[in-house]
Design an enzyme around this catalytic site. Structure first.
Site, PDB file in Angstrom:
ATOM      1  N   THR A  26      13.061  -5.491 -18.962  1.00 48.17           N
ATOM      2  CA  THR A  26      13.153  -6.587 -17.991  1.00 48.17           C
ATOM      3  C   THR A  26      12.823  -7.887 -18.718  1.00 48.17           C
ATOM      4  O   THR A  26      11.947  -7.916 -19.582  1.00 48.17           O
ATOM      5  CB  THR A  26      12.268  -6.341 -16.737  1.00 48.17           C
ATOM      6  OG1 THR A  26      12.685  -7.229 -15.703  1.00 48.17           O
ATOM      7  CG2 THR A  26      10.789  -6.561 -17.003  1.00 48.17           C
ATOM      8  N   CYS A  32       5.599 -12.715 -12.236  1.00 49.08           N
ATOM      9  CA  CYS A  32       5.941 -11.337 -11.873  1.00 49.08           C
ATOM     10  C   CYS A  32       5.237 -10.372 -12.832  1.00 49.08           C
ATOM     11  O   CYS A  32       4.856 -10.745 -13.937  1.00 49.08           O
ATOM     12  CB  CYS A  32       7.443 -11.109 -11.969  1.00 49.08           C
ATOM     13  SG  CYS A  32       8.416 -12.116 -10.832  1.00 49.08           S
ATOM     14  N   HIS A  49       9.916  -4.468 -11.638  1.00 48.74           N
ATOM     15  CA  HIS A  49       9.690  -5.910 -11.827  1.00 48.74           C
ATOM     16  C   HIS A  49       9.170  -6.441 -10.483  1.00 48.74           C
ATOM     17  O   HIS A  49       9.941  -6.769  -9.590  1.00 48.74           O
ATOM     18  CB  HIS A  49      11.010  -6.563 -12.227  1.00 48.74           C
ATOM     19  CG  HIS A  49      10.912  -8.021 -12.587  1.00 48.74           C
ATOM     20  ND1 HIS A  49      11.531  -8.542 -13.685  1.00 48.74           N
ATOM     21  CD2 HIS A  49      10.288  -9.061 -11.987  1.00 48.74           C
ATOM     22  CE1 HIS A  49      11.304  -9.845 -13.746  1.00 48.74           C
ATOM     23  NE2 HIS A  49      10.556 -10.190 -12.721  1.00 48.74           N
TER      24      HIS A  49
END
Lengths: 165, 197
Positions: A26, A32, A49
């Site tokens: 990711t 995040c 995520h």
């Protein structure tokens, strides 16, 4: 013999699982959190995520369970178990949860990164999954990648270079 | 959507004028695009989540809150600095404190002029917070501006304007991401009926 690795991409508010020769990646994690689960026996890994700490604040009709820490972690676990992972062997690693912009007196939204981290830890605790490594906090973005064969988590950042967990 | 485009147009027009004055040369801007995009598509607009960018971020407060980003590629940032401040950035990768501060101030001036024209046009109070500057992956930076939308869905409304100098050199992009609850207020202030489509 070199086995060809396939890359599984996880977008923002997304999750996925992979096995053996795949890498799960990711990119551009800021506030995040990239949470990974790994079963070393079966060489199975998963990554979420996570964007927000809790689904309580969700106002959408159809809930995207990958987006919230409290829903994404159990879902990721279920996806791994469905692939044949053994629950007692599963370990977690995570990265991200930074505070991209620092402001004086920051409101709750400003602290979203640290809150995401806390919420992920709470979700892991409730599922009794040990968190064996983390690289969280700071004020910079990260791209992470987990190797499904080894469970090694690679972390790249612009400001702090690369590391492995 | 047309209303929002017009709003973006007016704001960006003023910012382009401000930029022209700073640079002492004509700056054009592309017609703003107003789009409802999913999170991935928004970061794709600046070259992908991992693309390195400089970003000046301001939180907009007042009647119609939102997030405003002024985004520059590293090359554009250096160009801007050398032309405006006469700072020869050279080939060095890192910008100094002084250069970063100058960049932040340029972003602040542009964002301020963008915002004040929006406020005039809509008669809504909109004031910027102190700007913050970051140089990092686009995904990490823009992700922050999408948090409010994250509570509602996986799409965000983006008013996106690109500045051009000369032929096709991109100087920077303005991203205005109004909070979801700001739309009805913006529409109402302009006397346009608001529907949720």
């Amino acid at each position: 013999m070199i086995e060809e690795q396939s890359i599984i991409k996880v977008g923002m508010a997304d999750l996925n699982v992979g096995s053996q020769v795949s890498l799960i990646r990711t990119t551009g994690l800021g506030s995040c959190v990239g949470l990974t689960l790994f079963d070393p026996g079966k060489k199975l890994a998963g990554m979420a995520h996570v964007m927000l700490p809790s689904s309580d604040i969700a106002r959408e009709g159809q809930l995207n369970i990958a987006k919230f820490a409290d829903t994404a972690v159990p879902e990721l676990l279920n996806r791994l178990l469905a692939l044949g992972a053994i629950r007692s062997r599963i370990v977690a690693k995570m990265a991200g949860g930074s505070q991209m912009f620092a402001f004086a007196g920051g409101s709750d939204t400003m602290r979203i990164g640290p809150r995401n981290v806390e919420s992920c830890k709470l979700a892991l605790e409730m599922l009794r999954i040990p968190l064996i490594a983390e690289d969280t906090g700071g004020n910079y973005g990260r791209t992470i990648e987990i190797a499904c064969s080894t469970g090694v988590l690679f972390i790249r950042s612009v400001q702090k270079g690369s590391k492995e967990l | 959507m047309d209303v929002l485009k017009e709003i973006g147009n007016i704001g960006a027009g003023n910012a382009a004028t401000a930029l022209s004055q700073l640079l002492n040369k004509p700056i054009d801007m592309a017609v703003p695009k107003v789009q409802l995009l999913n999170f991935e598509e928004i970061t794709d607009k600046v070259g992908g989540a991992e693309e390195l960018v400089y970003a000046v971020f301001l939180r907009v407060e007042g009647d119609a809150p939102g997030n405003l980003f002024f985004i520059l590629s590293p090359e554009a940032a250096k160009n801007l600095l050398s032309r405006i401040a006469g700072i020869d950035v050279g080939v060095s990768e890192e910008l100094s404190e002084m250069e970063l501060s100058a960049l932040s101030e340029i972003g602040n001036i542009l964002a301020g002029s963008y915002l004040s024209s929006l406020a005039d046009f809509t008669s809504l109070t909109m004031y910027p917070t102190v700007p913050a500057l970051a140089m990092d992956m686009a995904g990490a930076i823009l992700g922050y501006g999408l948090l409010q939308f994250g509570q509602m869905g996986d799409d965000a409304l983006l008013i996106d304007t690109t500045f051009l100098e000369g032929n096709n050199e991109i100087e920077g992009q303005f991203f205005l991401i109004p909070d979801p609850e700001s739309f009805p207020k913006i529409f109402k202030s302009l006397g346009v009926p608001f529907d949720n489509d």
